[in-house]
Design a protein around this motif. Structure first.
Motif, PDB file in Angstrom:
ATOM      1  N   SER A 125       4.612  -3.474   0.552  1.00 27.93           N
ATOM      2  CA  SER A 125       5.734  -3.017   1.027  1.00 27.93           C
ATOM      3  C   SER A 125       5.906  -1.681   1.016  1.00 27.93           C
ATOM      4  O   SER A 125       7.249  -1.286   1.321  1.00 27.93           O
ATOM      5  N   ARG A 126       4.776  -0.987   0.681  1.00 25.43           N
ATOM      6  CA  ARG A 126       4.980   0.487   0.587  1.00 25.43           C
ATOM      7  C   ARG A 126       5.970   0.884  -0.533  1.00 25.43           C
ATOM      8  O   ARG A 126       6.759   1.698  -0.276  1.00 25.43           O
ATOM      9  N   GLN A 127       5.907   0.132  -1.853  1.00 26.46           N
ATOM     10  CA  GLN A 127       6.557   0.435  -2.759  1.00 26.46           C
ATOM     11  C   GLN A 127       5.771   0.984  -4.161  1.00 26.46           C
ATOM     12  O   GLN A 127       4.495   0.750  -4.232  1.00 26.46           O
ATOM     13  N   PRO A 128       6.284   1.552  -4.802  1.00 24.36           N
ATOM     14  CA  PRO A 128       5.377   2.382  -5.991  1.00 24.36           C
ATOM     15  C   PRO A 128       5.013   1.115  -6.990  1.00 24.36           C
ATOM     16  O   PRO A 128       5.623   0.071  -7.251  1.00 24.36           O
ATOM     17  N   ILE A 129       3.879   1.285  -7.508  1.00 20.08           N
ATOM     18  CA  ILE A 129       3.108   0.410  -8.430  1.00 20.08           C
ATOM     19  C   ILE A 129       2.921   0.810  -9.833  1.00 20.08           C
ATOM     20  O   ILE A 129       2.091   0.338 -10.610  1.00 20.08           O
ATOM     21  N   GLN A 130       3.640   1.838 -10.069  1.00 18.44           N
ATOM     22  CA  GLN A 130       3.586   2.436 -11.525  1.00 18.44           C
ATOM     23  C   GLN A 130       5.115   2.946 -11.501  1.00 18.44           C
ATOM     24  O   GLN A 130       5.459   3.471 -10.728  1.00 18.44           O
ATOM     25  N   GLY A 131       5.257   3.247 -13.026  1.00 17.59           N
ATOM     26  CA  GLY A 131       6.614   4.013 -13.160  1.00 17.59           C
ATOM     27  C   GLY A 131       7.843   3.096 -13.429  1.00 17.59           C
ATOM     28  O   GLY A 131       7.698   1.782 -13.550  1.00 17.59           O
TER      29      GLY A 131
ATOM     30  N   PRO B 133       2.847   6.267  -2.852  1.00 16.33           N
ATOM     31  CA  PRO B 133       3.796   6.820  -2.267  1.00 16.33           C
ATOM     32  C   PRO B 133       4.211   5.864  -1.068  1.00 16.33           C
ATOM     33  O   PRO B 133       3.442   5.437  -0.514  1.00 16.33           O
ATOM     34  N   ALA B 134       5.700   5.694  -0.820  1.00 20.03           N
ATOM     35  CA  ALA B 134       6.087   5.094   0.303  1.00 20.03           C
ATOM     36  C   ALA B 134       5.550   5.728   1.467  1.00 20.03           C
ATOM     37  O   ALA B 134       5.777   6.880   1.928  1.00 20.03           O
ATOM     38  N   ARG B 135       5.159   4.695   2.428  1.00 13.93           N
ATOM     39  CA  ARG B 135       4.815   5.414   3.833  1.00 13.93           C
ATOM     40  C   ARG B 135       5.513   4.331   4.973  1.00 13.93           C
ATOM     41  O   ARG B 135       4.865   3.442   5.369  1.00 13.93           O
ATOM     42  N   PRO B 136       6.632   4.645   5.184  1.00 16.84           N
ATOM     43  CA  PRO B 136       7.605   3.841   6.120  1.00 16.84           C
ATOM     44  C   PRO B 136       7.035   3.777   7.437  1.00 16.84           C
ATOM     45  O   PRO B 136       7.062   2.727   8.177  1.00 16.84           O
ATOM     46  N   SER B 137       6.125   4.816   7.860  1.00 19.50           N
ATOM     47  CA  SER B 137       5.529   5.084   9.145  1.00 19.50           C
ATOM     48  C   SER B 137       4.625   3.514   9.463  1.00 19.50           C
ATOM     49  O   SER B 137       4.255   3.189  10.365  1.00 19.50           O
ATOM     50  N   ASP B 138       4.138   3.100   8.348  1.00 18.51           N
ATOM     51  CA  ASP B 138       3.003   2.109   8.252  1.00 18.51           C
ATOM     52  C   ASP B 138       3.499   0.676   8.840  1.00 18.51           C
ATOM     53  O   ASP B 138       3.184  -0.379   8.974  1.00 18.51           O
ATOM     54  N   LEU B 139       5.293   0.785   8.446  1.00 15.52           N
ATOM     55  CA  LEU B 139       5.775  -0.516   8.764  1.00 15.52           C
ATOM     56  C   LEU B 139       6.781  -0.742   9.860  1.00 15.52           C
ATOM     57  O   LEU B 139       7.209   0.645  10.117  1.00 15.52           O
TER      58      LEU B 139
END
Length: 463
Positions: free
Chosen positions: A277-283, A2-8
């Motif tokens: 980059s907190r982007q999905p790695i499946q789907g 899941p994207a976690r924008p707060s990490d970036l």
């Protein structure tokens, strides 16, 4: 994931200010600059391309800028839509040199050499373009085991080039002199010390700083001359197929094999980029992004050959920059692209870089090529190395490195066979692919008997 924008600090679609974007872009340029120009410097030096090197460096930088922009912008689904910095690929270096020697063996000069190199690289790009649409099926053939073997073979085969430069360069009159070894050793030690610094920015720029240190010391030793700069034009004008276009099957086949391998390697880099980059790695979104990224890799390599540069690939080191800076905004990719393009616009930059003494360049490339080999070993270390895997590794490394160490073994074979299988990368890669496809996999619950040093049987279940 899941994207976690707060990490970036700046997530993928954010728009940092000019100052923030410029600072982040400079870090990316520092991380990739040496990697972009070094293959051109090596090919130009080994093949004796002389006066053409500044122009070729300019083209390498300009194409990398355009290719990085395409990856970040992703027009019509071509690209990842992320900061995937594109640069000249080291993986093709041995095969490109082999193609150059084929043209040189036929009596060709610099223009004929470059014509053949860019011709086979242009057509070879269609391999990666086609494979980008079948990535889900390709993974069954090109496994991490195969990829690890090929990347390790690439690094090991290139180490000879780095060591040759460190000693003074191919056929240098002072080859192996104490001055050359001292200069190359100084760069090597400098990179090691800087890379162990607690400051992340110094670690990031360790190779650039090591080259600068070596360049300054070489200047005091009187090993640098800038006489060639006065003859260089002010601006480099991209000219499609400036040196012509030619083809040779013996030169093409090794190039095609490397395009096959870099397809999988780029998939791994794009996946790593998605993670930081907190982007999905499946789907669906992830697969669309990977296909677009690999397709862009192929098109960018075609663009590189069209405008007189070596094949491009996604640089993995820039994923570390995203992690360090916390800036994943794809809009920063536009700034990186602009900086690289502007650097390539002025041939004087290439002229200065051409004057880097061979020992200085060798001290840096020895680390870089060793890193390539280490990356391959790291991939292999993640695999369960059962008897089947060890057999594939043994045969692949044995045939590939055997051909590299004893090239005379093919002396009685036709020229095309010598050119194709004289490459450690091609021979190791084809051996790994074929064996991985035909050897049956061992049962998951099979037990292996391992005899200890006391000759007592020890039973170990294979996972």
């Amino acid at each position: 994931m899941p994207a976690r924008p707060s990490d970036l600090l700046y997530p993928l679609d954010s728009r940092p200010g000019i100052a923030e974007s410029s600072f982040a872009a400079i870090q990316h340029v520092l991380a990739s600059f040496v990697g972009i120009i070094t293959p051109t410097l090596i090919v130009g030096g080994v093949l004796g391309l002389g006066e053409h090197i500044p122009y070729l460096i300019s083209m390498a930088l300009m194409v990398s800028g355009v290719a990085t922009f395409l990856q970040a912008r992703a027009p019509f689904g071509v690209g990842t839509g992320m900061i995937c910095v594109q640069g000249t690929s080291f993986a093709f270096l041995s095969s490109v040199l082999a193609a150059g020697f084929i043209a040189k063996g036929k009596g060709g000069g610099p223009e004929e050499i470059l014509s053949l190199i860019f011709g086979v690289c242009f057509l070879g790009a269609f391999v990666e373009i086609a494979l980008s649409q079948f990535l889900h099926k390709l993974k069954a053939v090109i496994t991490p085991l195969v990829t690890g073997i090929v990347i390790t073979a690439i690094g090991i085969s290139l180490i000879k080039v780095g060591m040759t430069d460190l000693a003074g360069g191919f056929k240098a009159p002072d080859f192996g002199s104490p001055e050359n070894l001292m200069l190359g050793g100084l760069v090597l030690v400098s990179i090691i010390v800087l890379n162990r610094s607690s400051n992340s920015w110094i670690r990031l720029s360790s190779i650039v700083l090591g080259l600068v240190i070596g360049f300054v010391v070489a200047a005091f030793m009187g090993k640098i001359s800038f006489n060639n700069l006065a003859t260089l034009p002010m601006i480099a004008i991209p000219v499609p197929f400036k040196y012509g276009f030619s083809f040779d099957w013996a030169a093409f086949l090794p190039i095609a094999v490397i395009y096959l391998i870099t397809t999988i390697e780029s998939t791994g880099d794009i996946t790593a980029n998605s993670i930081v980059s907190r982007q999905p790695i499946q789907g669906e979104l992830y697969m669309k992004r990977v296909k677009g990224g690999v397709l862009a890799d192929g098109l960018n390599s075609m663009l590189a050959a069209l405008f007189n540069s070596m094949p491009n690939t996604t640089f993995s080191q820039n994923n570390g920059v995203i992690q360090l800076t916390g800036v994943a905004s794809r809009h920063v990719g536009y700034y990186i692209a602009a900086m690289l393009f502007v650097l390539g616009l002025f041939p004087v930059i290439g002229g200065i870089l051409q004057n880097i003494p061979k020992p200085v360049l060798g001290g840096a490339t020895l680390v870089m090529f060793g890193t390539v080999a280490a990356a391959g070993i790291k991939i292999l270390a993640t695999e369960h190395l059962d008897r089947r895997s060890l057999l594939i590794m043994a045969v692949s490394f044995g045939t590939g490195l055997g051909a590299l160490m004893v090239p005379e073994v093919l002396a009685q074979m036709p020229k095309v066979v010598q050119s194709v299988f004289g490459s450690a990368i091609t021979t190791a890669g084809l051996s790994a692919i074929i064996l991985n496809a035909i050897l049956p996999k061992e049962a998951a619950n099979e037990e292996e008997i391992i005899v200890s040093s006391e000759e007592a049987p020890v039973y170990k279940a294979a996972s």
